[in-house]
Design a protein around this motif. Structure first.
Motif, PDB file in Angstrom:
ATOM      1  N   TYR A  13       0.834  -1.211   0.000  1.00 25.27           N
ATOM      2  CA  TYR A  13       0.000   0.000   0.000  1.00 25.27           C
ATOM      3  C   TYR A  13       0.866   1.258   0.000  1.00 25.27           C
ATOM      4  N   GLN A 173      -7.186  -1.526  -3.495  1.00 29.08           N
ATOM      5  CA  GLN A 173      -7.416  -1.502  -2.050  1.00 29.08           C
ATOM      6  C   GLN A 173      -6.465  -2.458  -1.350  1.00 29.08           C
ATOM      7  N   TYR A 174      -6.113  -2.056  -0.124  1.00 32.46           N
ATOM      8  CA  TYR A 174      -5.110  -2.789   0.637  1.00 32.46           C
ATOM      9  C   TYR A 174      -5.513  -2.829   2.102  1.00 32.46           C
TER      10      TYR A 174
END
Length: 226
Positions: A13, A173-174
């Protein structure tokens, strides 16, 4: 998801989102006020900054320090930090904070918005690393989100490690580690480990100054940490 997998996703991320890292500092007045607090803190001598990110805090530390060693595991954010920081007393180091061990000792260890990304199971080892990095009489100074910040995160429930979901501009997304420490629990936990700590709240965040057990500092010195 175990801690190793979660930390790997957290690293991904920050690497992927390096260009978006500074946005909150431009958008939120509370963060701008926190940056100004550095001048009120007992930062002095040789300083170790853990998880320095893009160097938002590094230049402020350099203005008060004899030297700054700024460590981060993500090459992408370190590149931005180097571009931002012109001070000749700052040295940047790419290293995983969970594996790296200090080769010398510092008067101040500083980290901002990093403690909340440390899994609870790794906190004792983390605090031992911080203690190993501190010279006798040195202080750990750290800033992070308090419990109120949970309202601004997409907190994941029923996870073995406290976690939140972060999204980047490209839609990716992380999952990241996100522990919202409250001042009293943090004080109690560090006191139980033998540290002396003062924690104060500011605009939903906390600012803490901690000193390791004298006995631990002595033991680490005896093990050859200069």
């Amino acid at each position: 998801m175990d801690d190793d997998a979660l930390l790997a996703e957290q690293m991904a991320y920050y690497r992927a989102g390096a260009a978006e890292y500074d946005r909150p500092y431009a958008e939120y007045e509370d963060l701008q006020r926190l940056l100004a607090v550095v001048d009120e803190l007992p930062i002095a001598g040789d300083v170790l900054e853990l998880a320095c990110g893009t160097g938002q805090w590094t230049t402020l530390l350099a203005a008060r320090a004899h030297s700054v060693t700024a460590v981060d595991a993500a090459a992408e954010v370190l590149a931005l930090a180097r571009a931002r920081t012109a001070s000749p007393i700052v040295q940047f180091l790419e290293a995983d904070q969970f594996e790296w061990q200090p080769r010398r000792r510092y008067d101040t260890v500083f980290f901002a918005f990093w403690l909340s990304h440390v899994p609870p199971t790794r906190l004792p080892d983390f605090w031992n690393t911080v203690a190993a990095a501190l010279a006798p009489g040195g202080k750990a100074i750290f800033i992070d989100d308090g419990p109120a910040a949970a309202a601004y995160e997409e907190v994941l429930t029923n996870q073995p490690t406290p976690a939140a979901l972060r999204r980047l501009d490209d839609g990716s997304q992380y999952r990241i580690v996100k522990v919202f420490h409250d001042a009293q629990t943090l004080t109690d936990d560090l006191t139980a480990l033998g540290w002396s700590v003062r924690v104060r709240s500011l605009a939903g965040n906390f600012i803490a100054i901690a000193e390791p057990p004298i006995s631990l500092t002595f033991i680490l010195g005896g093990l050859g940490v200069p």
